[in-house]
Design an enzyme around this catalytic site. Structure first.
Site, PDB file in Angstrom:
ATOM      1  N   LYS A 121       0.817  -1.192   0.000  1.00  0.00           N
ATOM      2  CA  LYS A 121       0.000   0.000   0.000  1.00  0.00           C
ATOM      3  C   LYS A 121       0.863   1.258   0.000  1.00  0.00           C
ATOM      4  O   LYS A 121       0.407   2.330  -0.362  1.00  0.00           O
ATOM      5  CB  LYS A 121      -0.885   0.026   1.264  1.00  0.00           C
ATOM      6  CG  LYS A 121      -1.742  -1.189   1.443  1.00  0.00           C
ATOM      7  CD  LYS A 121      -2.219  -1.249   2.914  1.00  0.00           C
ATOM      8  CE  LYS A 121      -2.545  -2.677   3.240  1.00  0.00           C
ATOM      9  NZ  LYS A 121      -2.831  -2.856   4.657  1.00  0.00           N
ATOM     10  N   ASP A 143       7.520   3.284  -2.858  1.00  0.00           N
ATOM     11  CA  ASP A 143       7.754   4.254  -1.788  1.00  0.00           C
ATOM     12  C   ASP A 143       9.213   4.209  -1.329  1.00  0.00           C
ATOM     13  O   ASP A 143       9.859   5.232  -1.183  1.00  0.00           O
ATOM     14  CB  ASP A 143       6.814   3.994  -0.599  1.00  0.00           C
ATOM     15  CG  ASP A 143       6.781   2.537  -0.159  1.00  0.00           C
ATOM     16  OD1 ASP A 143       7.404   1.676  -0.815  1.00  0.00           O
ATOM     17  OD2 ASP A 143       6.130   2.243   0.861  1.00  0.00           O
ATOM     18  N   ASP A 163      14.640  -0.929  -0.024  1.00  0.00           N
ATOM     19  CA  ASP A 163      15.512  -1.186   1.124  1.00  0.00           C
ATOM     20  C   ASP A 163      16.549  -2.226   0.704  1.00  0.00           C
ATOM     21  O   ASP A 163      17.502  -1.908  -0.009  1.00  0.00           O
ATOM     22  CB  ASP A 163      14.606  -1.646   2.272  1.00  0.00           C
ATOM     23  CG  ASP A 163      15.321  -1.780   3.595  1.00  0.00           C
ATOM     24  OD1 ASP A 163      16.231  -1.008   3.856  1.00  0.00           O
ATOM     25  OD2 ASP A 163      14.957  -2.680   4.380  1.00  0.00           O
ATOM     26  N   PHE A 216      14.864   3.932  10.247  1.00  0.00           N
ATOM     27  CA  PHE A 216      13.478   3.544   9.993  1.00  0.00           C
ATOM     28  C   PHE A 216      12.657   4.811   9.805  1.00  0.00           C
ATOM     29  O   PHE A 216      12.744   5.744  10.593  1.00  0.00           O
ATOM     30  CB  PHE A 216      12.926   2.698  11.138  1.00  0.00           C
ATOM     31  CG  PHE A 216      11.592   2.106  10.793  1.00  0.00           C
ATOM     32  CD1 PHE A 216      11.506   1.026   9.921  1.00  0.00           C
ATOM     33  CD2 PHE A 216      10.424   2.660  11.288  1.00  0.00           C
ATOM     34  CE1 PHE A 216      10.265   0.510   9.561  1.00  0.00           C
ATOM     35  CE2 PHE A 216       9.184   2.146  10.930  1.00  0.00           C
ATOM     36  CZ  PHE A 216       9.111   1.065  10.068  1.00  0.00           C
ATOM     37  N   VAL A 217      11.884   4.845   8.739  1.00  0.00           N
ATOM     38  CA  VAL A 217      11.107   6.047   8.443  1.00  0.00           C
ATOM     39  C   VAL A 217       9.612   5.735   8.364  1.00  0.00           C
ATOM     40  O   VAL A 217       9.215   4.627   8.003  1.00  0.00           O
ATOM     41  CB  VAL A 217      11.585   6.720   7.124  1.00  0.00           C
ATOM     42  CG1 VAL A 217      12.997   7.244   7.261  1.00  0.00           C
ATOM     43  CG2 VAL A 217      11.496   5.765   5.933  1.00  0.00           C
ATOM     44  N   ASP A 245       4.643   2.947   6.663  1.00  0.00           N
ATOM     45  CA  ASP A 245       3.972   2.593   7.912  1.00  0.00           C
ATOM     46  C   ASP A 245       4.900   1.960   8.943  1.00  0.00           C
ATOM     47  O   ASP A 245       5.978   1.452   8.608  1.00  0.00           O
ATOM     48  CB  ASP A 245       2.845   1.603   7.625  1.00  0.00           C
ATOM     49  CG  ASP A 245       3.387   0.210   7.265  1.00  0.00           C
ATOM     50  OD1 ASP A 245       4.187   0.119   6.296  1.00  0.00           O
ATOM     51  OD2 ASP A 245       3.044  -0.770   7.942  1.00  0.00           O
TER      52      ASP A 245
HETATM   53  P1  IMP Z   1      12.951  -4.608   0.545  1.00  0.00           P
HETATM   54  O1  IMP Z   1      12.560  -5.886  -0.104  1.00  0.00           O
HETATM   55  O2  IMP Z   1      13.873  -4.834   1.717  1.00  0.00           O
HETATM   56  O3  IMP Z   1      13.545  -3.598  -0.406  1.00  0.00           O
HETATM   57  O4  IMP Z   1      11.628  -4.069   1.207  1.00  0.00           O
HETATM   58  C1  IMP Z   1      11.029  -2.887   0.888  1.00  0.00           C
HETATM   59  C2  IMP Z   1       9.750  -2.758   1.694  1.00  0.00           C
HETATM   60  O5  IMP Z   1      10.044  -2.766   3.115  1.00  0.00           O
HETATM   61  C3  IMP Z   1       9.112  -1.416   1.415  1.00  0.00           C
HETATM   62  O6  IMP Z   1       8.193  -1.486   0.364  1.00  0.00           O
HETATM   63  C4  IMP Z   1       8.460  -1.089   2.747  1.00  0.00           C
HETATM   64  O7  IMP Z   1       7.163  -1.643   2.826  1.00  0.00           O
HETATM   65  C5  IMP Z   1       9.328  -1.758   3.785  1.00  0.00           C
HETATM   66  N1  IMP Z   1      10.291  -0.808   4.390  1.00  0.00           N
HETATM   67  C6  IMP Z   1      11.637  -0.782   4.235  1.00  0.00           C
HETATM   68  N2  IMP Z   1      12.203   0.197   4.958  1.00  0.00           N
HETATM   69  C7  IMP Z   1      11.176   0.826   5.587  1.00  0.00           C
HETATM   70  C8  IMP Z   1      11.125   1.954   6.493  1.00  0.00           C
HETATM   71  O8  IMP Z   1      12.116   2.594   6.871  1.00  0.00           O
HETATM   72  N3  IMP Z   1       9.872   2.304   6.921  1.00  0.00           N
HETATM   73  C9  IMP Z   1       8.742   1.655   6.545  1.00  0.00           C
HETATM   74  N4  IMP Z   1       8.756   0.604   5.704  1.00  0.00           N
HETATM   75  C10 IMP Z   1       9.964   0.191   5.228  1.00  0.00           C
HETATM   76 MG    MG Z   2       5.312  -1.785   5.081  1.00  0.00          MG
END
Ligand code: IMP
Ligand code: MG
Length: 205
Positions: free
Chosen positions: A41, A98, A101, A150-151, A157
């Site tokens: 979302k 959004d 990570d 963490f944001v 969220d």
């Molecule tokens: P990845 O597979 O590790 O790149 O995961 C990315 C997903 O993790 C994003 O779409 C977010 O839902 C969540 N995420 C990663 N870092 C943050 C953060 O700092 N705050 C909130 N959600 C995050």
């Molecule tokens: Mg999330």
């Protein structure tokens, strides 16, 4: 509550950066009709604002993914909870995220989308936590590089809370937030304000 959060990217910075991204995408896709795909979302708010800055015959579509958990052995394994409505074969696709990570989620998503033969496939993310990247990724459009914090806010969220904060806040005490997930509610209701260093000074100050 001083010190728990601070404004990392204020609403005005976000608005200006999205305007720039929209202008760049508009220039890059002249004569084409890209489809902007958002991952629910968190990316939905960014998509809504970005779309209005893209002056092209653009369309949108949504996908929802669910991770199998954060255990290392589940490495990027993601399940499609809601698939796209339309076929992307022969389309110019821009995935709107959004935040990227580790990049595991996006790597999986891109492999799924690439297998459907789009004409082109690019990524536009508002935030890039590039220092956390596990899988190398080529991201064409980045709003802001994000420090390893963490944001929350502007779609992002913590346990489904705080997506409606208009600014992006850095959480400096994640332990305190985990202990009390409603800790930042006063910022949502307006009882408390986080000082935004980029905000215009209010009248009289
Ligand atoms: P990845 O597979 O590790 O790149 O995961 C990315 C997903 O993790 C994003 O779409 C977010 O839902 C969540 N995420 C990663 N870092 C943050 C953060 O700092 N705050 C909130 N959600 C995050
Ligand atoms: Mg999330």
């Amino acid at each position: 509550m001083t010190g728990v959060v601070s404004v990392l990217f204020g609403r005005e910075d976000i608005r200006q950066r999205i305007e720039e991204l929209g202008r760049t995408i508009t220039g890059d896709y002249q004569g084409r009709a890209p489809v902007l795909i958002s991952v629910l979302k968190g990316g939905s708010m960014f998509l809504a604002d970005l779309l209005r800055e893209v002056r092209l015959p653009a369309s949108i579509d949504y996908m929802a993914l669910s991770r199998y958990g954060d255990a290392p052995e589940s490495m990027g394994r993601v399940r499609i909870v809601k698939d796209l409505d339309a076929d992307i074969g022969g389309r110019d696709v821009i995935v709107v995220e959004d935040i990227v990570d580790t990049g595991l989620t996006l790597t999986y998503l891109l492999s799924v989308l690439a297998s459907r033969s789009p004409t082109s496939l690019e990524v536009c993310t508002l935030l890039d936590k590039s220092v956390r990247r596990i899988t190398p990724l080529e991201i064409r459009y980045v709003g802001f590089d994000c420090p390893d914090l963490f944001v929350v806010g502007y779609g992002l969220d913590f346990e489904e809370r705080y997506r409606n904060l208009p600014d992006i806040l850095a959480v400096h005490d994640v332990q305190a937030l985990s202990a009390d997930p409603d800790l930042l509610l006063p910022y949502v209701t307006g009882e408390l304000a986080v000082t935004d260093p980029t905000a215009a000074p209010s009248a009289g100050s």
